[in-house]
Structure formats: structure tokens, C-alpha cells
Write an enzyme that holds these catalytic residues in place. Structure first.
Site, PDB file in Angstrom:
ATOM      1  N   ASP A 127      54.750  54.431  16.753  1.00 47.81           N
ATOM      2  CA  ASP A 127      53.690  55.287  17.277  1.00 47.81           C
ATOM      3  C   ASP A 127      52.525  54.503  17.875  1.00 47.81           C
ATOM      4  OD1 ASP A 127      54.336  57.911  17.124  1.00 47.81           O
ATOM      5  OD2 ASP A 127      53.531  58.230  15.099  1.00 47.81           O
ATOM      6  N   PRO A 182      36.537  50.763  31.112  1.00 52.79           N
ATOM      7  CA  PRO A 182      37.241  52.038  31.218  1.00 52.79           C
ATOM      8  C   PRO A 182      38.212  52.298  30.062  1.00 52.79           C
ATOM      9  CG  PRO A 182      37.789  50.583  33.078  1.00 52.79           C
ATOM     10  CD  PRO A 182      37.007  49.782  32.104  1.00 52.79           C
ATOM     11  N   THR A 183      38.401  53.555  29.738  1.00 51.99           N
ATOM     12  CA  THR A 183      39.491  53.973  28.862  1.00 51.99           C
ATOM     13  C   THR A 183      40.802  53.944  29.665  1.00 51.99           C
ATOM     14  OG1 THR A 183      40.196  55.700  27.354  1.00 51.99           O
ATOM     15  CG2 THR A 183      39.179  56.445  29.393  1.00 51.99           C
ATOM     16  N   VAL A 235      42.323  51.003  40.668  1.00 52.57           N
ATOM     17  CA  VAL A 235      40.879  51.214  40.521  1.00 52.57           C
ATOM     18  C   VAL A 235      40.139  50.788  41.792  1.00 52.57           C
ATOM     19  CG1 VAL A 235      38.840  50.651  39.156  1.00 52.57           C
ATOM     20  CG2 VAL A 235      41.051  50.861  38.027  1.00 52.57           C
ATOM     21  N   HIS A 251      52.161  52.641  32.005  1.00 53.44           N
ATOM     22  CA  HIS A 251      51.379  53.293  30.955  1.00 53.44           C
ATOM     23  C   HIS A 251      51.934  54.695  30.700  1.00 53.44           C
ATOM     24  CE1 HIS A 251      47.979  50.398  32.231  1.00 53.44           C
ATOM     25  NE2 HIS A 251      48.522  49.969  31.119  1.00 53.44           N
ATOM     26  N   LEU A 297      34.786  44.832  35.945  1.00 51.17           N
ATOM     27  CA  LEU A 297      35.586  45.837  35.244  1.00 51.17           C
ATOM     28  C   LEU A 297      36.343  45.228  34.085  1.00 51.17           C
ATOM     29  CD1 LEU A 297      35.502  47.242  38.319  1.00 51.17           C
ATOM     30  CD2 LEU A 297      36.835  48.837  36.975  1.00 51.17           C
ATOM     31  N   TYR A 344      44.266  38.538  27.077  1.00 51.26           N
ATOM     32  CA  TYR A 344      43.679  39.376  28.134  1.00 51.26           C
ATOM     33  C   TYR A 344      42.290  39.861  27.702  1.00 51.26           C
ATOM     34  CZ  TYR A 344      43.408  43.550  31.157  1.00 51.26           C
ATOM     35  OH  TYR A 344      43.026  44.513  32.055  1.00 51.26           O
ATOM     36  N   SER A 399      37.935  46.452  29.926  1.00 57.00           N
ATOM     37  CA  SER A 399      38.953  47.346  29.401  1.00 57.00           C
ATOM     38  C   SER A 399      38.621  47.661  27.941  1.00 57.00           C
ATOM     39  CB  SER A 399      40.297  46.629  29.493  1.00 57.00           C
ATOM     40  OG  SER A 399      41.186  47.134  28.542  1.00 57.00           O
ATOM     41  N   SER A 400      39.160  48.769  27.442  1.00 56.51           N
ATOM     42  CA  SER A 400      38.867  49.152  26.049  1.00 56.51           C
ATOM     43  C   SER A 400      39.493  48.180  25.044  1.00 56.51           C
ATOM     44  CB  SER A 400      39.365  50.567  25.774  1.00 56.51           C
ATOM     45  OG  SER A 400      40.750  50.618  25.995  1.00 56.51           O
ATOM     46  N   CYS A 401      40.421  47.320  25.509  1.00 55.75           N
ATOM     47  CA  CYS A 401      41.055  46.382  24.559  1.00 55.75           C
ATOM     48  C   CYS A 401      40.112  45.280  24.099  1.00 55.75           C
ATOM     49  CB  CYS A 401      42.318  45.783  25.158  1.00 55.75           C
ATOM     50  SG  CYS A 401      41.960  44.690  26.511  1.00 55.75           S
ATOM     51  N   LYS A 450      38.440  39.286  29.251  1.00 64.46           N
ATOM     52  CA  LYS A 450      37.513  40.380  29.591  1.00 64.46           C
ATOM     53  C   LYS A 450      36.181  40.210  28.859  1.00 64.46           C
ATOM     54  CE  LYS A 450      40.032  42.802  32.434  1.00 64.46           C
ATOM     55  NZ  LYS A 450      39.666  42.775  33.858  1.00 64.46           N
ATOM     56  N   HIS A 460      41.141  45.688  46.132  1.00 65.63           N
ATOM     57  CA  HIS A 460      41.052  47.022  46.762  1.00 65.63           C
ATOM     58  C   HIS A 460      42.404  47.705  46.928  1.00 65.63           C
ATOM     59  CE1 HIS A 460      42.443  44.721  50.158  1.00 65.63           C
ATOM     60  NE2 HIS A 460      42.638  45.843  50.829  1.00 65.63           N
ATOM     61  N   ARG A 461      43.504  46.980  46.704  1.00 63.18           N
ATOM     62  CA  ARG A 461      44.815  47.643  46.800  1.00 63.18           C
ATOM     63  C   ARG A 461      45.284  48.130  45.439  1.00 63.18           C
ATOM     64  NH1 ARG A 461      48.759  44.368  50.834  1.00 63.18           N
ATOM     65  NH2 ARG A 461      47.978  45.230  52.794  1.00 63.18           N
TER      66      ARG A 461
END
Ligand SMILES: NC(=O)c1ccc[n+]([C@@H]2O[C@H](COP(=O)([O-])OP(=O)(O)OC[C@H]3O[C@@H](n4cnc5c(N)ncnc54)[C@H](OP(=O)(O)O)[C@@H]3O)[C@@H](O)[C@H]2O)c1
Length: 321
Positions: A284, A169-170, A17, A185, A107, A138, A109-111, A142, A13-14
Site C-alpha cells: 500500500d 508541490p504535492t 510543470v 504516477h 521547484l 533526490y 517536491s513533497s519528498c 531538492k 519548458h517541455r
């Protein structure tokens, strides 16, 4: 028991998200939100997690605690990323089950999606190819979290009424973000750099790469709203858009923009008057990373906070510190 009296444990909670989920639940009138800081409850400690669940017996769990980090951290500490994340989620999901929790949201991740997924990436790209090497440990954790929720539903859904769901999430941004100068990020990094350039009257801000890669961003309070929305969907509706072995739901804003457009938007939000210079000699990354949110849209949810509004709110939160 009224929904609003349910005891809801928000793990992490800290974090960016988790704190947004607590804000959202509190704003909706949920009055029995259960939290523990990392210092109070180390979620990698199985015995501690067991006694926490045995004592507290929450009704619902939002699992937003995780070890997260950028490319550098993932490359330097791959063992910690896979061990810590697998252990947190194993402990929380299993103890939730043993202690009668019927509803849990994991939760991810998109990865989790393969490096060369077609764009936009839909949920059925999961396990269709090789992952990006840098954050593979990671991502594997997930993916295991999604599969753990699905396996508990498949084995205990009918007998114990468990209904464990996952959202992916994205890229998120907003209050509570990490503004570390070397390890943040893209949006928090740009906010910090434009702000510092504004304060020091620097004539230009230099940005790595060509500015042409496209990325998707979602304001963190939208992510929290989507999380609560998915948690609260009735089972029949949720089942109508998911499969028992492909149950996760992407959460994105629905559109992506170039890094050059993003830089202009952050510059405007911060009020920086100087120039932007791109350094094409720097890498890039992937040309495009964009998630399909069709599944979530069909379930009835759309992002609300447009980028311009989200960036000014994020900048205000950055200034407050
Ligand atoms: N931020 C994004 O752009 C993004 C995008 C996609 C997915 N996500 C996902 O969203 C979730 C939350 O991310 P976030 O950005 O909110 O991360 P965050 O700000 O770093 O928050 C994570 C929280 O988990 C806590 N935590 C970590 N290890 C713990 C442990 N062993 N025991 C107890 N608590 C522990 C942390 O506490 P300490 O700080 O005290 O360790 C922190 O409060 C993660 O699963 C992440 O994969 C985030």
C-alpha cells in the site's frame, strides 16, 4: 520596464510543470518568455549554462528542469538522481546570480519531508527526521536547492537585491504527464489502464493494494498559477509568512482522498463501465501523504480546479496524445 516585458527563462519548458508555467505566463500576457530544449542546452553543462546566461541576461527564472522519476527509477539510478539534480540547480542558480537575475523560483517536491512527518505536513517539518529511503538522493538535492536559494538571499539579498523563492508541490497531474506503462504516477497510470480496459471491453481493472491509503493531488495548471503567484508576491508579503532559513512554500489542493475514491473518479472520467478489483496482497505504501497549504492560503492563493474537472481535462489531453 513593464512586468509583462520582462525576459523570463523557464527551465524545463517541455516538462509537465514547465509547459504549464509557460501556458500561464503567456495567458497573462508575458511576451518575452525564454526557453531552451534539453538538446539545445544541457543544464548539467556548467560552461554552456554560463554562456547562455551571459548572452541572454534574463530578468527572472523559473527552475522547473529536473531529473524526475518513480520509485523504480530512484532505486535503480540514485547516483544520477543526486548528481543531475544538484548540478542543474547549482548551475542555474549560481549563473542566475552572477548574471544579475533578481527573481528565481525553484521547484521542489513533497519528498523533502521526513517519512514519519505528522499529517498534514507543514513547512517546518523540513529536516526534522529521516527521509524515505527510496528517494533520499533526490530529496537531498531538492533540500539543497531550497537551502541554496535561502543562502543566496541571506548573503546577497541586501547587496544585490536577489530574492530567490521555492515552492514544494504535492502530486501533480494533467497535460504533459508521463503515461509510461511501468513508470508513471498513480493518476496517469489509472487513466491509461481504465482507457485500455474501456477500449478492450475488459470486465475489470485490478489495482494494487487495499485502496485505503490517502493521497493529495493538484492539477498542473493550478501548480503553474501558484508558481507565478508566489513569484509575483511583493517581498513584504512574502516575508510576512516565511523565514530566511525556512522560506519554502507548500502547494497543495488542501484535501486528500483514498486511492479507492480516486479510482472511482478516474473510472468516471474515462467512462469505463466495468468493475474495480483491489489486490490487498500488494503493498500500500504510506497510509497518508498530505501537505499543509496553510502558508500559501494565508498569502492569498487557493487551488481552483476540482479533481473531477481536472481528471476530465487530463483524459482529454491523454486522448489527444
Ligand atoms: N510531476 C509531479 O507530480 C511533481 C510533483 C512534485 C514536484 N515536481 C517537481 O516539478 C519539477 C518539474 O517536474 P515535471 O513533472 O514537469 O518533470 P518532467 O515532465 O520530467 O520535466 C522536466 C524537464 O526538465 C528537463 N531536463 C531534465 N534534465 C535536463 C538537463 N540536464 N538539461 C536541460 N533540461 C533538462 C526535461 O527535459 P528532457 O525530458 O528532454 O530530459 C524535462 O523537459 C521538478 O523539479 C519536480 O521535482 C513534480
Amino acid at each position: 520596464m513593464s512586468m509583462l516585458n520582462q525576459k523570463i527563462y523557464v527551465a524545463g519548458h517541455r516538462g509537465m510543470v514547465g509547459s504549464a508555467i509557460v501556458r500561464n505566463l503567456a495567458a497573462q500576457g508575458y511576451s518575452n518568455i525564454l526557453t531552451r530544449t534539453h538538446a539545445e542546452l544541457d543544464l548539467t553543462n556548467q560552461a554552456a549554462v554560463q554562456s547562455f546566461f551571459e548572452q541572454e541576461k534574463p530578468d527572472q527564472v523559473y527552475l522547473a528542469a529536473a531529473k524526475v522519476g518513480g520509485i523504480h527509477a530512484n532505486n535503480t539510478f540514485p547516483a544520477e538522481f543526486i548528481y543531475t539534480n544538484l548540478t542543474i540547480q547549482n548551475n542555474v542558480i549560481h549563473q542566475a546570480f552572477l548574471n544579475g537575475v533578481k527573481k528565481l523560483l525553484f521547484l521542489g517536491s513533497s519528498c523533502i519531508y521526513p517519512k514519519l512527518s505528522p499529517q498534514p505536513m507543514s513547512e517546518d517539518e523540513l529536516l526534522s527526521g529521516k527521509l524515505e529511503a527510496t528517494n533520499e538522493p533526490y530529496a537531498i538535492a531538492k533540500i539543497a536547492g531550497i537551502k541554496m536559494c535561502e543562502s543566496y538571499n541571506r548573503q546577497y539579498g541586501l547587496s544585490h537585491n536577489v530574492d530567490y523563492r521555492s515552492v514544494m508541490p504535492t502530486n501533480l497531474y494533467g497535460p504533459g504527464d508521463n503515461y509510461h506503462p511501468e513508470n508513471s504516477h498513480v493518476i496517469p497510470a489509472l487513466i491509461r489502464r481504465f482507457h485500455e480496459a474501456k477500449i478492450s471491453n475488459a470486465p475489470e481493472v485490478m489495482i494494487w493494494g487495499t485502496g485505503t491509503p490517502r493521497r493529495e493531488f493538484l492539477y498542473v495548471d493550478d501548480m503553474a498559477a501558484a508558481s507565478v503567484f508566489v513569484m509575483e508576491l511583493d517581498k513584504q508579503t512574502y516575508d510576512s509568512q516565511t523565514d530566511p532559513m525556512q522560506s519554502h512554500i507548500n502547494v497543495g489542493s488542501g484535501s486528500d482522498i483514498t486511492i479507492a475514491e480516486l479510482a472511482q473518479a478516474v473510472k468516471a472520467a474515462v467512462g469505463y463501465q466495468g468493475n474495480i478489483h483491489f489486490d490487498p496482497s500488494k503493498p500500500d505504501g504510506a497510509p497518508r501523504k498530505w501537505m499543509s497549504s496553510d502558508r500559501l492560503n494565508r498569502l492569498g492563493w487557493q487551488a481552483q480546479v476540482v479533481l473531477k474537472e481536472g481528471l476530465s481535462r487530463a483524459y482529454e489531453a491523454y486522448l489527444v496524445g
